[in-house]
Design a protein around this motif. Structure first.
Motif, PDB file in Angstrom:
ATOM      1  N   TYR A  45       0.843  -1.189   0.000  1.00  0.00           N
ATOM      2  CA  TYR A  45       0.000   0.000   0.000  1.00  0.00           C
ATOM      3  C   TYR A  45       0.881   1.242   0.000  1.00  0.00           C
ATOM      4  N   ILE A  52      -4.371   5.015   3.596  1.00  0.00           N
ATOM      5  CA  ILE A  52      -3.816   3.756   3.113  1.00  0.00           C
ATOM      6  C   ILE A  52      -4.460   3.455   1.761  1.00  0.00           C
ATOM      7  N   ILE A  54      -4.615   1.296  -1.699  1.00  0.00           N
ATOM      8  CA  ILE A  54      -4.268   0.020  -2.306  1.00  0.00           C
ATOM      9  C   ILE A  54      -4.820  -0.039  -3.726  1.00  0.00           C
ATOM     10  N   LYS A  64      -7.425   2.467  -7.740  1.00  0.00           N
ATOM     11  CA  LYS A  64      -6.949   2.740  -6.388  1.00  0.00           C
ATOM     12  C   LYS A  64      -8.138   3.018  -5.470  1.00  0.00           C
ATOM     13  N   LYS A 159       4.914  -1.360   4.664  1.00  0.00           N
ATOM     14  CA  LYS A 159       3.869  -0.786   3.824  1.00  0.00           C
ATOM     15  C   LYS A 159       3.105  -1.880   3.066  1.00  0.00           C
ATOM     16  N   GLN A 160       2.551  -2.833   3.827  1.00  0.00           N
ATOM     17  CA  GLN A 160       1.779  -3.904   3.211  1.00  0.00           C
ATOM     18  C   GLN A 160       0.634  -4.324   4.126  1.00  0.00           C
TER      19      GLN A 160
END
Length: 402
Positions: A45, A52, A54, A64, A159-160
């Motif tokens: 992300y 946030i 994704i 997105k 960042k996931q």
């Protein structure tokens, strides 16, 4: 109805929507599910102003979305026009400023997230959030009604985010878990936190809102209760003004409070000297800033919450100096929303237009640039160039963090 006209912007700027749906002609937004019985997927992300963001697939196209646990699945009007989804009915929705309206609820045929397909999940058509969607370049929110049968883990350090139906694949310890409550209408997740000072302790049942980019915002009801019956809050500053907005326009000018909380406890993690501001939403909330300090896992299936501090550090000191004003976006201009420091009375008025804030020249920015531009400065002082709301005269005022 108006488009969004005023946006809370702190330093760093905050722009948080809070959404709650009250069903009128449909029983629940908790419908639909995954095509796969078993799944485990991890996807990256991007953090944009605390949001946030994704990438998902809808109607065969990569798009997105903001991952927002404080909202239901939501789509833009343009995506609605493209999909022509079945309409389920209408619901009353309240934005974070407390304003309400009735909007359409549709059934989205499929949303694919990291190879996992969520089918026939109800979504609201967020017709008045155009400015938010355009400025952040998204087509909607991935919300808790879509996530309600999954385990969702946020790992901000990498960042996931991970989605799975099987909590055992995440190596979680139930000894370190705490209860997670879900609202009946759209599965918004709530956790209990504790505010402490010395021997005094109070609890607050708060929304875990990944769509909010702050730390802890305390509801006005909780603030008044704690202020009257306990001494867990320090350094209260009171001001009057309007600095929040939402889907349906400007919130009215009201009393607002900023305070320091000596100890704030989430799961086994203790935060000291946290700065909080009041919100007129029905409940308090914790936002994405908490993810800076550890992995957060929401097990919607078993109704459990986990927080794993990074590096095993279980105490974080949040002491900080704060600016004496809160900027806001009003009528497509940057304005002073709140003046916290009363020593500035007569120098700065709520509603003054901010032409520049040190090196940021707002007079030359578009609305979207004002919203997404972050002001990063280690300086303790800043020079404001203002246009007086009462006289129209231009003035320069230096402000200082305190």
């Amino acid at each position: 109805m108006k488009l969004l006209r005023i946006i809370l912007l702190t330093v760093p700027f905050l722009f948080a929507f809070r959404k709650e749906v009250s069903a009128q002609s449909i029983p629940s937004l908790n419908q639909g599910g995954t095509q796969q019985e078993s799944y485990f997927t991890t996807l990256p992300y991007e953090l944009v102003k605390g949001k946030i963001v994704i990438t998902v697939t809808v109607n065969g196209k990569a798009r997105k979305f903001i991952l927002d646990t404080g909202a239901p699945l939501s789509i833009t009007e343009s995506l609605y026009d493209e999909l022509h989804p079945a309409t389920l009915g209408n619901v009353e929705i309240a934005d974070q400023s407390g304003k309400k309206d009735s909007i359409a609820v549709v059934r989205v045929p499929a949303v694919e997230i990291g190879g996992v397909t969520f089918s026939d999940v109800p979504a609201i058509v967020a017709k008045n959030a155009k400015i938010l969607f355009e400025c952040f370049g998204v087509d909607g929110f991935i919300g808790s009604n879509l996530l309600r049968n999954s385990i969702v883990q946020f790992d901000d350090r990498n960042k996931q985010v991970t989605l799975t139906n099987d909590a055992s694949k995440l190596s979680l310890s139930k000894k370190k878990s705490m209860p997670l409550e879900l609202t009946p209408g759209q599965s918004n997740p709530f956790i209990k936190v504790y505010l402490k000072k010395g021997k005094q302790t109070v609890s607050d049942n708060i929304l875990f809102d990944s769509g909010a980019d702050g730390f802890y915002e305390i509801s006005m009801n909780s603030y008044k209760l704690f202020a009257e019956k306990s001494t867990v809050i320090d350094s209260v500053v009171k001001s009057f003004g309007s600095y929040t907005g939402g889907l349906y326009g400007t919130s009215i000018a009201q009393e607002n409070y900023m305070m320091k909380i000596p100890e704030f406890v989430v799961a086994k993690m203790k935060f000291t000297n946290a700065i909080s501001r009041t919100t007129y939403s029905k409940e308090s909330r914790i936002g994405s800033k908490v993810l800076n300090y550890g992995k957060a896992t929401l097990d919607y299936k078993d109704k459990l919450f986990y927080f794993e501090p990074y590096g095993g550090v279980t105490v974080a000191d949040l002491s900080e100096k704060v600016w004496p004003i809160q900027p806001a976006l009003g009528n497509d201009k940057m304005i002073v929303g709140i003046v916290w420091d009363q020593s500035l009375a007569g120098k700065i008025n709520a509603g003054d237009e901010i032409l520049s804030y040190d090196d940021l020249d707002y007079s030359k920015m578009s609305v979207c640039e004002m919203i997404v531009t972050e002001r990063k400065s280690e300086k303790e002082k800043a020079m404001l160039v203002l246009k007086d709301v009462k006289t129209g005269a231009e003035k320069r005022v230096e402000i200082e963090k305190k």
